[in-house]
Each structure stands twice: as C-alpha cells, then as structure tokens.
Design a protein around this motif. Structure first.
Motif, PDB file in Angstrom:
ATOM      1  N   ALA A   1      22.477   7.611 102.821  1.00 29.93           N
ATOM      2  CA  ALA A   1      22.340   7.358 104.254  1.00 29.93           C
ATOM      3  C   ALA A   1      21.014   7.937 104.751  1.00 29.93           C
ATOM      4  O   ALA A   1      20.407   8.783 104.079  1.00 29.93           O
ATOM      5  N   PRO A   2      20.537   7.513 105.927  1.00 30.48           N
ATOM      6  CA  PRO A   2      19.265   8.036 106.448  1.00 30.48           C
ATOM      7  C   PRO A   2      19.246   9.552 106.604  1.00 30.48           C
ATOM      8  O   PRO A   2      18.190  10.176 106.501  1.00 30.48           O
ATOM      9  N   ASP A   3      20.401  10.176 106.828  1.00 27.87           N
ATOM     10  CA  ASP A   3      20.436  11.625 106.987  1.00 27.87           C
ATOM     11  C   ASP A   3      20.628  12.366 105.663  1.00 27.87           C
ATOM     12  O   ASP A   3      20.821  13.581 105.649  1.00 27.87           O
ATOM     13  N   GLY A   4      20.572  11.646 104.530  1.00 26.39           N
ATOM     14  CA  GLY A   4      20.657  12.286 103.230  1.00 26.39           C
ATOM     15  C   GLY A   4      22.043  12.361 102.637  1.00 26.39           C
ATOM     16  O   GLY A   4      22.200  12.763 101.480  1.00 26.39           O
ATOM     17  N   ARG A   5      23.099  11.989 103.378  1.00 24.15           N
ATOM     18  CA  ARG A   5      24.439  11.992 102.804  1.00 24.15           C
ATOM     19  C   ARG A   5      24.569  10.880 101.762  1.00 24.15           C
ATOM     20  O   ARG A   5      23.847   9.885 101.804  1.00 24.15           O
ATOM     21  N   TYR A   6      25.505  11.046 100.838  1.00 29.59           N
ATOM     22  CA  TYR A   6      25.760  10.026  99.821  1.00 29.59           C
ATOM     23  C   TYR A   6      27.231   9.626  99.855  1.00 29.59           C
ATOM     24  O   TYR A   6      28.090  10.367 100.345  1.00 29.59           O
ATOM     25  N   LEU A   7      27.519   8.424  99.328  1.00 33.02           N
ATOM     26  CA  LEU A   7      28.851   7.852  99.434  1.00 33.02           C
ATOM     27  C   LEU A   7      29.663   8.069  98.167  1.00 33.02           C
ATOM     28  O   LEU A   7      29.171   7.854  97.057  1.00 33.02           O
ATOM     29  N   LEU A   8      30.917   8.474  98.336  1.00 29.78           N
ATOM     30  CA  LEU A   8      31.878   8.570  97.241  1.00 29.78           C
ATOM     31  C   LEU A   8      33.090   7.710  97.572  1.00 29.78           C
ATOM     32  O   LEU A   8      33.442   7.537  98.750  1.00 29.78           O
ATOM     33  N   GLY A   9      33.730   7.186  96.526  1.00 25.60           N
ATOM     34  CA  GLY A   9      34.953   6.415  96.691  1.00 25.60           C
ATOM     35  C   GLY A   9      36.095   7.058  95.927  1.00 25.60           C
ATOM     36  O   GLY A   9      35.889   7.641  94.854  1.00 25.60           O
ATOM     37  N   GLN A  10      37.308   6.961  96.472  1.00 23.32           N
ATOM     38  CA  GLN A  10      38.487   7.504  95.803  1.00 23.32           C
ATOM     39  C   GLN A  10      39.201   6.381  95.051  1.00 23.32           C
ATOM     40  O   GLN A  10      39.515   5.336  95.620  1.00 23.32           O
ATOM     41  N   ARG A  11      39.432   6.615  93.768  1.00 22.73           N
ATOM     42  CA  ARG A  11      40.044   5.599  92.927  1.00 22.73           C
ATOM     43  C   ARG A  11      41.466   5.288  93.393  1.00 22.73           C
ATOM     44  O   ARG A  11      42.209   6.170  93.817  1.00 22.73           O
ATOM     45  N   GLY A  12      41.824   3.993  93.280  1.00 20.40           N
ATOM     46  CA  GLY A  12      43.121   3.536  93.753  1.00 20.40           C
ATOM     47  C   GLY A  12      44.276   3.994  92.878  1.00 20.40           C
ATOM     48  O   GLY A  12      44.093   4.456  91.741  1.00 20.40           O
ATOM     49  N   ALA A  13      45.483   3.845  93.391  1.00 19.86           N
ATOM     50  CA  ALA A  13      46.683   4.337  92.705  1.00 19.86           C
ATOM     51  C   ALA A  13      46.971   3.613  91.408  1.00 19.86           C
ATOM     52  O   ALA A  13      47.652   4.146  90.523  1.00 19.86           O
ATOM     53  N   ASP A  14      46.472   2.385  91.248  1.00 23.20           N
ATOM     54  CA  ASP A  14      46.769   1.595  90.058  1.00 23.20           C
ATOM     55  C   ASP A  14      45.669   1.664  89.005  1.00 23.20           C
ATOM     56  O   ASP A  14      45.570   0.794  88.148  1.00 23.20           O
ATOM     57  N   THR A  15      44.809   2.694  89.062  1.00 21.22           N
ATOM     58  CA  THR A  15      43.687   2.817  88.120  1.00 21.22           C
ATOM     59  C   THR A  15      43.825   4.082  87.282  1.00 21.22           C
ATOM     60  O   THR A  15      44.579   4.988  87.610  1.00 21.22           O
ATOM     61  N   VAL A  16      43.057   4.115  86.160  1.00 21.98           N
ATOM     62  CA  VAL A  16      42.925   5.351  85.387  1.00 21.98           C
ATOM     63  C   VAL A  16      42.252   6.398  86.281  1.00 21.98           C
ATOM     64  O   VAL A  16      41.368   6.083  87.065  1.00 21.98           O
ATOM     65  N   TYR A  17      42.696   7.653  86.175  1.00 15.67           N
ATOM     66  CA  TYR A  17      42.212   8.723  87.047  1.00 15.67           C
ATOM     67  C   TYR A  17      42.452   8.401  88.515  1.00 15.67           C
ATOM     68  O   TYR A  17      41.598   8.608  89.383  1.00 15.67           O
TER      69      TYR A  17
ATOM     70  N   SER B   1      32.933  -1.605 103.260  1.00 15.86           N
ATOM     71  CA  SER B   1      34.391  -1.620 103.369  1.00 15.86           C
ATOM     72  C   SER B   1      34.993  -1.268 102.019  1.00 15.86           C
ATOM     73  O   SER B   1      34.430  -1.593 100.970  1.00 15.86           O
ATOM     74  N   ALA B   2      36.126  -0.601 102.040  1.00 18.34           N
ATOM     75  CA  ALA B   2      36.783  -0.153 100.811  1.00 18.34           C
ATOM     76  C   ALA B   2      37.654  -1.278 100.259  1.00 18.34           C
ATOM     77  O   ALA B   2      38.848  -1.361 100.552  1.00 18.34           O
ATOM     78  N   LYS B   3      37.058  -2.151  99.456  1.00 20.88           N
ATOM     79  CA  LYS B   3      37.781  -3.297  98.922  1.00 20.88           C
ATOM     80  C   LYS B   3      38.633  -2.925  97.707  1.00 20.88           C
ATOM     81  O   LYS B   3      39.643  -3.572  97.433  1.00 20.88           O
ATOM     82  N   VAL B   4      38.231  -1.894  96.947  1.00 22.25           N
ATOM     83  CA  VAL B   4      39.001  -1.485  95.766  1.00 22.25           C
ATOM     84  C   VAL B   4      39.356   0.000  95.795  1.00 22.25           C
ATOM     85  O   VAL B   4      40.253   0.435  95.083  1.00 22.25           O
ATOM     86  N   HIS B   5      38.648   0.777  96.588  1.00 18.27           N
ATOM     87  CA  HIS B   5      38.910   2.210  96.660  1.00 18.27           C
ATOM     88  C   HIS B   5      39.989   2.521  97.695  1.00 18.27           C
ATOM     89  O   HIS B   5      40.140   1.803  98.693  1.00 18.27           O
ATOM     90  N   ALA B   6      40.709   3.616  97.449  1.00 13.47           N
ATOM     91  CA  ALA B   6      41.717   4.058  98.417  1.00 13.47           C
ATOM     92  C   ALA B   6      41.072   4.619  99.673  1.00 13.47           C
ATOM     93  O   ALA B   6      41.657   4.574 100.759  1.00 13.47           O
ATOM     94  N   ALA B   7      39.848   5.176  99.535  1.00 15.19           N
ATOM     95  CA  ALA B   7      39.132   5.754 100.674  1.00 15.19           C
ATOM     96  C   ALA B   7      37.661   5.873 100.316  1.00 15.19           C
ATOM     97  O   ALA B   7      37.291   5.876  99.132  1.00 15.19           O
ATOM     98  N   LEU B   8      36.823   5.967 101.339  1.00 14.90           N
ATOM     99  CA  LEU B   8      35.397   6.220 101.179  1.00 14.90           C
ATOM    100  C   LEU B   8      35.043   7.458 101.973  1.00 14.90           C
ATOM    101  O   LEU B   8      35.646   7.743 103.016  1.00 14.90           O
TER     102      LEU B   8
END
Length: 323
Positions: free
Chosen positions: A15-31, A97-104
C-alpha cells in the motif's frame, strides 16, 4: 522421502503507506487458518510473473500493473517442497476482494503480523522490516560533529538504517561515536549495524554487524547477532552469504565512486543478473543516492546503500515505509 519441487509465486502487495497484504487460508485447505502472502502454483508454460498475475486475478480480483522481482526461497513442508518466487506488487487495477481467503489483513512492516503464519514466511516478514535506504557513516572524513549533524537531518527526513564504518577512528573515539549513533537512531525506531566488529556492536547496543567481504568469506557460520549483513562483489560471495543465513547483502559498486575512482561499476544489467533468485534482500551500492531508488528496485534490489549520497540530500519517502 524425496518430494517433487513445486514452483509457487507469491505477492507482497504494498500500500502507499508501506503496509503489505496477507490472506488467511480457508477452512477447506491445507494449513487452514494460517496466514500467507497471496499467490499460487506456477503452471506449465507460465513464468513466475505470469502465474502471479493470474493468481491475483483469481484470488483477489485485481489486475496487476506493476510488479518487481524480490526474493526466492525454498521450504520443505510435510506435503510439498516449494520454491517460492516473491514479487513486490505496488500497482494494480480493481477492488480487492477475498475470493478464496477467509480474511484479508493489511499489516505494518514494523508491527506484529497475524498468527499463525505459514512456516515459510518467517524470514520474509523480517526482510520486510529492513529499511530501503542504508546510510554508511564516514565521520573520519566529515568530522564527528558534522557526521552527527548529517545523521540528525537524515533521521528527520526518514532514514532508518545506518552502518557505522569507521576503521580510521581510534578505538575510543569510534566506540563513543557508535554509542551516539545508536542512541539517536534507536530514538527514531531505526537499526544500526557496526562494520566488522561484533564485540563493539554488543558493547554499544547496536542491532547487528555488517561484514566486509574478506570477513564474510572466512566464516562457516552466522555471527550471533540479531541482524547480519555483508558486502559482496560477485555471485559466489552472495551465495555464501545466503548459505550462512544472513539477513541482507550489499552488491556493487554500481558506478565509480569517490572512494574507488578507478574501479569500473558493474551497471544495472550485471547487478540484476548477480542479485536474482536469492533468499535475502540485496541493496545496491556505489555512486548512488536516494534518487536512484526506483531504478534500483526495478533492477531487483531491495533498496540502496550509500556513503556520500546518504548524507547529501533529503530522504523523504525512503524510510521503512517506502513502497
């Protein structure tokens, strides 16, 4: 048991302020429930960059318009041996938008990351804490008072990474100067590395040590410091730094410098070739200034390191939060 090596592309969306994006893996995935950098498997016929652009459209609904190669790391999970190609993505079109992740989640580089993180990502989080611009002191030439005044101005403008490189000062003055640098930089939340002297780094409370090439190549294990980096001039030296698990390397000189006026620079094409595919950030060094930051990062550098160029101008936008 030997596992097939799988190539995976991963994005550090900035992001312009230096933050970076992480996604949380969905319930039906490994990890399931673990946090990760968005991305996915490189399919047959794709380059890692092409795979990443496809994956980000599928996972986040965005079209990438600017990406830069950054790091490459391998990790062996219970279910797979992966080679991760990390790219910095700083421009895109479309709404996330979180199309595959449980959260962003948007995360600050100097703050805590959500837990649990995928095991392969620990070193990546540390690399993201490394500021983009390193100022290398030369108080023996400038004078201690002048160097500290230049340091104060640079810190005010955003500098957050300093290497104390003062072999020409006598031991007592060198230690006193190093202590004062640590005090001032720590007050701003930055990092200080001491050149080629782990014992001095510990005495003055510095954050780590920076190794010249001659010291790097004699080592068979990483020094016991929180942050360790090294100066390199060839691919073999960079690979040795990577085997030791160092946190970063400097590579150069890019251009002739005042300290080595007769030495030809390697240029950006050679820099890109030598620095590519490494597991730790590489900063470009030699005849550079903060105004060279975009050129350096487009060539695959994490950022730049400079002696004269770090103290001669303003560094606004070149601290840890720089995109």
């Amino acid at each position: 048991m030997t596992r097939k090596l799988v190539d995976v592309s991963a994005a550090v969306l900035l992001a312009p302020d230096g933050r970076y994006l992480l996604g949380q893996r969905g319930a039906d995935t490994v990890y399931a429930g673990y946090w990760e950098f968005p991305g996915g498997k490189v399919e047959r016929g794709e380059t890692p960059a092409q795979a990443l652009c496809r994956e980000l459209e599928e996972e986040l609904g965005i079209h990438v318009t600017q990406l830069r190669p950054w790091l490459r790391r391998e990790h062996v999970y219970e279910h797979a041996h992966v080679r991760l190609h990390f790219f910095e993505v700083s421009a895109w079109e479309g709404e996330l938008s979180a199309k595959v992740h449980a959260a962003l989640d948007w995360v600050r580089s100097d703050g805590p990351a959500p837990e649990p993180m995928l095991p392969a990502n620990g070193p990546i989080l540390k690399a993201l804490r490394l500021p983009r611009l390193m100022g290398i002191t030369h108080a023996a030439q400038l004078g201690i008072a002048a160097q500290l005044a230049a340091l104060d101005a640079a810190l005010e403008a955003g500098l957050r990474l300093v290497q104390v490189r003062e072999a020409a000062l006598d031991p007592e003055r060198r230690e006193g100067f190093a202590r004062e640098v640590v005090r001032r930089v720590e007050a701003c939340g930055g990092l200080v590395l001491i050149n080629d002297d782990p014992a001095l780094a510990r005495r003055v409370g510095a954050h780590g040590v920076h190794l010249p090439t001659r010291s790097l190549m004699t080592l068979r294990e990483r020094p016991d410091c929180s942050w360790v980096g090294a100066s390199c001039h060839a691919r073999a030296e960079l690979e040795h730094a990577a085997r030791l698990g160092l946190d970063y390397a400097l590579l150069g000189p890019l251009a002739p410098t005042a300290s080595h006026p007769g030495a030809a620079g390697i240029g950006w094409a050679r820099f890109s070739e030598q620095a590519s595919g490494l597991p730790m950030p590489v900063l470009a060094l030699g005849g550079l200034a903060a105004t060279d930051m975009d050129t350096a990062r487009n060539a695959g550098a994490h950022g730049i390191a400079a002696i004269r160029g770090a103290w001669a101008q303003t560094h606004n936008g070149q601290g840890p939060g720089v995109r």
